[in-house]
Design an enzyme around this catalytic site. Structure first.
Site, short mmCIF file in Angstrom:
data_model
loop_
_atom_site.label_atom_id
_atom_site.label_comp_id
_atom_site.label_asym_id
_atom_site.label_seq_id
_atom_site.Cartn_x
_atom_site.Cartn_y
_atom_site.Cartn_z
N ARG A 126 -47.68 -59.22 51.82
CA ARG A 126 -46.21 -59.58 52.25
C ARG A 126 -46.04 -61.22 52.12
NH1 ARG A 126 -46.28 -55.17 51.40
NH2 ARG A 126 -44.91 -53.79 51.94
N GLU A 134 -46.36 -62.38 48.65
CA GLU A 134 -45.06 -62.33 48.06
C GLU A 134 -44.23 -63.45 48.29
OE1 GLU A 134 -43.19 -58.05 47.78
OE2 GLU A 134 -41.58 -59.17 48.86
N SER A 194 -50.61 -80.35 53.99
CA SER A 194 -52.10 -79.82 54.04
C SER A 194 -52.56 -78.50 54.46
CB SER A 194 -52.81 -80.67 54.88
OG SER A 194 -53.95 -80.63 55.07
#
Lengths: 146, 146, 146, 146, 146, 146, 146, 146, 146, 146
Positions: free
Chosen positions: J87, J90, J113
C-alpha cells in the site's frame, strides 16, 4: 515546449554553431557540467542564465522558459548501454561497497549527497594517453536516530 | 576459501581489531580504496600485499591466497538499494549523458576507462557540514575506426 | 536528422540500388564491418568518409552530417530476440567464463577492450556447408592497482 | 557429483598445481577453449578425455563422470557484470545488427550456428599493448521455406 | 514500406476478402504456416511468391518488396500474454527439460534446430472436441568438440 | 521427499544403470515423454506406475510417493538459457502469432490446450542429418460468450 | 479500425450518452461482463451483437467490424498498478496456492479453465458498506497422462 | 519455527493422514479456504483454531504458535508459472479492466477490498465436465476526496 | 480529452498564470494535495470542483469533463527515478517492515488503507534548514477470517 | 553474528516475552519506530542503546554488537508484496508526482531527505474504524547550481 524538445533544439543549435559547453557555461555564468546537465533537461536554470543560453544559441524565449522549469528527472534504461555511461554503472557495481566502507571509516554512518553536490571533469594530458579526471563533491549526511 | 568467505573473515577481523582501511592499505603498500576493494573481493592483490594484510589481521594463508586470486566481479542488485550506493546510481542516471557530452567536447568520441582507473576519497571539512570529495581518474580510450 | 532516420534512409537507398556493404566500405575507405556499424548508428564517420557514403547512395548532406555525429549507443532488448544476434548472446552466456579463464591464463588479470577493437567477418566455403568466420581483435587492458 | 562441485574441484586443483588450460587441453587431446568450457560445466567430454583431465589433476572418478554428463547450460545474470564478460555483451549490443547485415550480404538470410561452432583465443604481442584475438567459426544455417 | 505496415495491410486485405491462409499459401506455392509467418513479418518470401501473394490480395509492389526483405525477428513480450501463445510458453516451461532428456536419449548431446525447421498444424476431428495437432520438424545438431 | 530430491535420485539411478526413458516408460505403462516429465517433477504418476518406476531403479517407497504427489509446476528462468530449451522459446516468439492465425482460420476463436495435451518425440533418420520430429496434440478450446 | 481505437470510441460514446454496461449488454444479448470485455478489446462479438452495440452508441460499421475480429490479448504491465486491478493480482499472490490446494482436494490434479469460463459481478448491499461479489465459473480440466 | 517449515510440516502430516482441507477447517471452526491459506502461511489463526489444527495433525505446539503469528505475505514469482495459478493471473490480465468498469458502473469510483474479503470454492457437477465455481466477496471501498 | 492531455493543459496554464496549488485547491474547495493529484490524473473531481478549476485556469469544458472521469491509475517506472519520488521508494524499502511491525503492535494484523486515505504536506521552518512534514492518514483495515 | 540472525533472534525473544516495540524503545531511549528499524537491521544503535535492548531481551553481547554495526540496507523485492508494504508502494506510485509538485510550490526545486528524517506512527481512534496516522519529517535539500 517540453524539456525533450528543448534538449533537441539546444543540441542542434550548439552543433550548428560549433560551440562547446564551455561557451554556454560562460554565458550562463555557471560551470560547464551544470550548464550541460540543465540543457539536457536534468536541472533547471535561473532566468538570467536561461536567457543568456538561449540568446547565445539564437533560440527563442520558449527555450529559456523550458530551461527554467523544474525537471522531472527520469531515465528509461535501468542498466545504461552507452559505453561511456555503462562504465560508470560498472564503477558503481565494482566500487559501490568500497565507497560505503571508506565513507563509514572516515565519517561514520551516513551518505554522500547527490543533491548538495557538484561535479568537475578535467582533461589530464599524459604521454601514455590522456586521462579523464572527474571530481565529485557531495555533502556528507549522517543518519540520525530519533 | 571463496572470496565471499574471505570478505567476511576480513571484515570481522578488521572490526574486532578496530582497524581502519588506512591501516590495511599501509600494510599492503597501496591506497585504502584499492585495498578495500580487494578485501571486498572486487580486485586481487599481489602476494606480498596479500600476505601483509592477512598478517596484520592475524588471518591464515588461505585468506592471503584468496586475496591473490583473480575475482569474477558480480553483483546481484541491478539497481542498488543501499542509500550510499544508490546515490551513485542516481548520479549516473542524472549526469551520465552530461559526462558523455563533456568528454566528447574535450577529447572527441571515446570513453573513460573503468579498468585503467583509480579512485580517491577524501574528507573535506566544512563548517556547513563536512563533504565527501571523490576523484576518479580513468584513461581516455578513443573509438577507433578500421 | 536523427541517427534513426539516417539509418532508415541508408538501408532503403542501399536496397534500392542493390549495393552491398563492401561497396559502401570501399567508398568510405574503411572496412565493411565498421562502415556498416556507422550506417546503423553505432559509430561515427569522419567527414570524408561520410560524404563518400552519402554520395554513393545519392543521399543529401543531412545524411552525411548525421553520420559524423557521435552516437549515443543504445539498444532496447536486454536479451536480443533475432536469431542471428541471440546466438551471439548465447555464446557470451555459454563461453563468457571460458573467455575470462583463457585470457587470465595468457595475459593475467584484465579485460579485452571493446573500444580499441576491430572485427572481421569472412565466408569460409565448405562442402559440408559454408561457415562464418569472425575475428575479434581487442587490446588487452590489465587491471591496475594504485 | 554435480557439475558445480566438479567445476570447483577442477579450478582448485588447477590452481594448486599451477597448471594452465593448455596442459589440461593437451591431456584431453582437445583445444584449451573447449576443454576449459567443459571443466566449467558448459560442455561434456568423452570418457577418454575426461579420465585424462581427472588424472592430471589427481581427482577421482566422480570428477571424470561429471565431466562426461551432458550439461544443462544455464547462467543466472541476464546482463553479465564481470567486465571481461560484459565487454562481450556490449559487443553483441553494439555490433549485433552489423553482424546480421554482413552475414545477410555474404550468405543470404540465415544464421551463424552457436552449436556447430568453435572458438580460438590467441595473444598477439604488440608494442602498444598486447591484443586478444578471438576467432569464432560457426556453420552458416540458411532459413528454409517449406 | 516497413514490415509492420506490410503486416497490417495484408491482414486487412485478407479479412476484407474473406480469404484463409490456405489460399495465400496456394498462391505462394508454400505451406500455410510458412506463408503466414512471412506475412506476419517473421520470414521472407522469394520474389515469385511475394508477387503472387500481393496480387491475390490486390496490394501493390511495395508489399511484395517488403515481403522479400530479410526480417529482423523481434518480439516485445518476454512472457507472451495472448492465451494461445502463452500456452506454448507454458509447454516450453513444463516440458522443456523433458524434450532435452528425450533428445539426449535418442540422439546424444545436441539440439533441435529452429532454423532448419518446419511446422505443420492440422485439425483432428474428435467427438469429444476437436484437437489441434502440431508437428515440428527440426534438424538435430550435435555439439562438437574441437 | 521433495520433488527436487526425487528428480535427482531418479536421474542418478537412471544414469548409473544406463537406462533410457523408454525403459522407465515401459515399466510405467506410459509414454516416455510423460514418464520423463513426471520423473522431472512436472507431472504426477498413479501409484502403480510410480511403484514400477521406483522398483526398476531400485529406489525406495519415498520416491514412489513423491512421484504420486501433485506437483507445483515452477521454473525460475523467464527466458530459458539451455540451447535445447531456448530454441523452443524462440519458436514460440517467431511462430506464436502464426500458430494463433492458423488456429483461428481452422477452428475459430479459441486456444490449443496445454492441459488436455500430449507430446511425442521421434527420431527421423535422414542422410543429410537426422531430424527431431515432435508432435503436439492439444484439445481445441473455443472462447465462449455468456 | 484497430481494437484500441474501437475501445476509445466506445468508451467516449458510452460516457457522452450516459449509458451503463447493462444497456450495452442488453443490446448485445449477453452479460454486462462479457460485453464490456469485448468493448475493451479482450473478446470478440458475433455480428448481430456487434451491430447492436454500435447502433446503440451511434457508431459506424467500422466499430462493429472491429468488435467482430478475434483479438490478440495483450497487456503491458506485468504487475498491474491500478488499485482495482492490483487487488486482484494480490489475491492471486496471496490465495493462488490455496486455490490450487482446494481444487486438488475436490477434483484431483487439474486446473480451472480461463477459456471455458464466465464471470458475474454483483453489488451486495450491506449496512456496514456495500460489497462486491464476483463469481467465477470455469470448467475443471484434469491433467491427463498418455 | 518459521512459517515455511510450518507449511511443510502441515502439508506432510495432511498427506500422511489422508485428510482433506474440509477436515482441518472443521477443526478450526473456519472455512476450508481460510484455513488452508493460514496453513500455507498467508494468514494467521487464533490460538483456539491453531491448537485444533495442530492437534488434528498430531503436530506440536511450535506449529500452533507458528500458525498464530502474523505473516509477512511474500511470493517470489512476479508472473506465476503453475498452470492453476497462472490461469488466475491471466484472468486478471484479460478481465482486470472489465472488473474496474463494472464496479465503476455499479458503485462509483473505488475498489473491491482484498483485505475485508472472503473466498469460497465449490464443485459444480456437470455432465459436460465438472466446473469450479469461485465466489469472491470484498467490501467496496470508495475513493474519498479531502 | 485524455487525462494525459488534461494534465499537460493544466500544468501549462498553472505555470503561465503563476498560480500555486493552494489557489486551485481553494477554487475546488478541497486540499491542495487532493486537488493536485486529480489535476495530475490520479483522482477524479466532482463536477463543481472540476468546473471551478477549469474556470480559474481559463480552460474549457473538456478539461472539466476530463477531471470528472474516473482515472485508470498507472505509472510506468517500477522503480521511480526522480530523486523526490525515489526517496519515498527508499523509505518504503528501508522502513516498510518497520511500519508493518508498529501497526501490528498497535492494531493487530491488518493494513493501513491507501484508499480511505488522506495526505497533508507542510513546510516546517527551521534555522538548520526547513523541513518537509508529511502526514498520512489511512483507515486501519483488519484481516478477517471466515 | 549477521544482521539477519540478529533480527531473527530479536523477533523471537520479543514474541516469547510478549513485549511491544514501545518497551524496547524505552530501553533504548529512542522512538519505537527507530528502535524497530534498527532491530530489523535497517539502522544501527549506539552501544548504550544496543546493550539495553539486548539486556531487556536476555540476549547476548553478540546481538548488541550486531546492533551497533552499520548496516548495508538491502531489500530483495523490487515491488513489495506484503499488503501493508505494498500500500505504501502504491501511495508512492499514485501520489509521488503530487508530493513533488507540492514541495516545488512550497520550497522550490529540491527534495525531502530520507536520511535527515524521522517517522512517527500513531493510532487515531475513530468510531468508523481506527486510523493509522503516520508523520514523516524530512529536511528539505535544495538543488544547487555550481
Amino acid at each position: 515546449m517540453k524539456k525533450e524538445e528543448m534538449k533537441e533544439a539546444i543540441l542542434k543549435a550548439k552543433y550548428d554553431k560549433g560551440l562547446k559547453w564551455d561557451s554556454l557555461a560562460e554565458a550562463a555564468g555557471l560551470s560547464p557540467e551544470f550548464t550541460c546537465s540543465a540543457c539536457l533537461g536534468m536541472n533547471h536554470l535561473e532566468k538570467k542564465s536561461a536567457d543568456a543560453v538561449a540568446t547565445l544559441l539564437d533560440l527563442g524565449e520558449d527555450v529559456s522558459i523550458a530551461l527554467q522549469k523544474y525537471p522531472l528527472k527520469t531515465w528509461s534504461q535501468v542498466v545504461p548501454t552507452d559505453p561511456v555511461i555503462y562504465r560508470w554503472y560498472e564503477i558503481v557495481g565494482v566500487y559501490g561497497e568500497t565507497i560505503k566502507e571508506i565513507i563509514s571509516d572516515k565519517f561514520g554512518d551516513g551518505i554522500m549527497s547527490a543533491i548538495d553536490f557538484s561535479m568537475n571533469i578535467e582533461k589530464q594530458e599524459d604521454p601514455n594517453g590522456d586521462r579523464v579526471v572527474v571530481t565529485l563533491n557531495g555533502k556528507f549526511l549522517p543518519y540520525k536516530s530519533w
